[in-house]
Design an enzyme around this catalytic site. Structure first.
Site, mmCIF file in Angstrom:
data_model
loop_
_atom_site.group_PDB
_atom_site.id
_atom_site.type_symbol
_atom_site.label_atom_id
_atom_site.label_comp_id
_atom_site.label_asym_id
_atom_site.label_seq_id
_atom_site.Cartn_x
_atom_site.Cartn_y
_atom_site.Cartn_z
ATOM 1 N N SER A 7 1.190 -1.174 0.035
ATOM 2 C CA SER A 7 0.048 0.247 -0.178
ATOM 3 C C SER A 7 0.907 1.142 0.502
ATOM 4 C CB SER A 7 -1.092 0.756 0.935
ATOM 5 O OG SER A 7 -0.460 -0.149 2.077
ATOM 6 N N LYS A 50 2.015 3.775 6.816
ATOM 7 C CA LYS A 50 0.842 4.484 5.808
ATOM 8 C C LYS A 50 1.644 6.680 6.317
ATOM 9 C CE LYS A 50 -1.716 1.519 6.008
ATOM 10 N NZ LYS A 50 -1.855 0.600 4.425
#
Lengths: 112, 155
Positions: A7, A50
């Site tokens: 991701s 993230k």
């Protein structure tokens, strides 16, 4: 720490080693756009990586949904936002849940 | 898990290098029923709180009525979002994690997931703690299937 998952590609790929500064947020607040290692309560202790997409007290809009962040809440999104499991699913995180900024990709070497 | 990946994990454990997950749906192959469980629990908590929330009387002041409405909207919004998240997490497990071969091990797999996904939708439409308890039980059963499938992979 070693990265698993896609991701955060193309910046971070599975198998790459990164350094996380666990002391950084003792003296300053996380900044917008920083890549951070986080341990969200909702994921039961798993550490995830993230990017910070929302700071405290901001209003965030994504895909038709809206979040109003609290005084000490941060909103996280993966760079591959179409496939990322992030704050859009597990909600905003508090400063206590953030381990620290990812400062270095060890190999291939890159300061972040 | 490949030999190289197993060795990497072993070396990392010896050196104290922690895993840092860049979680995604596809194609990272990281699956975990934990988030579906947390979402189902949130739905049940909201249902229980909504059912127990006292309604202001007919002569209640306007600000009390407004606060009551605000509380209801916030709880319903949370319930809605978590029921949707639960459904999404279940669908990822159903369609991506479990392969056709899993049917020989779990013949009721499709029925189990189908009923659990339906329960997510039902819990969006209604405030019924008994049904959200059913959802929690259904997700717990799916979590059990997941862990059995993981254990079978390691044999």
């Amino acid at each position: 720490m070693r990265v698993y998952g896609h991701s955060m590609s193309p910046l971070l790929h599975p198998g790459e080693l990164v350094l996380v500064d666990r002391e950084a947020y003792g003296g300053r607040q996380p900044r917008l756009g920083e890549i951070v290692a986080v341990r969200p309560d909702a994921l039961g202790g798993q550490a995830v990586v993230k990017r910070i997409a929302g700071l405290p007290n901001e209003r965030i809009r994504f895909g038709g949904r809206e979040w109003q962040l609290g005084e000490e809440e941060f909103f996280l999104v993966g760079d591959q936002s179409e496939h990322s499991l992030d704050s859009r699913m597990f909600g905003p995180v508090s400063l206590e849940e953030i381990i620290g900024p990812v400062t270095v990709r060890v190999w291939p070497w890159k300061l972040l | 898990m490949s030999f190289i990946r197993r060795m990497t994990r072993l070396v990392d454990r010896l050196l104290g290098i922690e895993p840092l997950y860049a979680h995604c749906d596809v194609p990272c192959g990281i699956y975990d029923p934990h988030l579906a469980g947390v979402s189902a629990k949130t739905v049940h908590t909201m249902n229980t709180k909504l059912a127990a929330l006292p309604t202001p009387g007919p002569n209640a002041p306007a600000n009390e009525v407004l606060e009551h409405r605000n509380t209801i909207v916030r709880m319903v919004q949370t319930k809605e979002a978590h029921a949707q998240l639960c459904k999404q997490e279940l669908l990822i497990l159903w369609t991506d994690y479990f392969k056709p071969e899993a049917l020989s091990m779990f013949p009721d797999l499709h029925e189990t997931f189908w009923k659990a996904a339906k329960l997510c939708s039902y819990n969006k439409q209604h405030v019924d703690p008994a049904k959200s308890q059913e959802l929690m039980d259904a997700v717990a059963s799916i979590s059990d299937l997941f862990h059995k499938a993981e254990a079978a992979k390691k044999k």
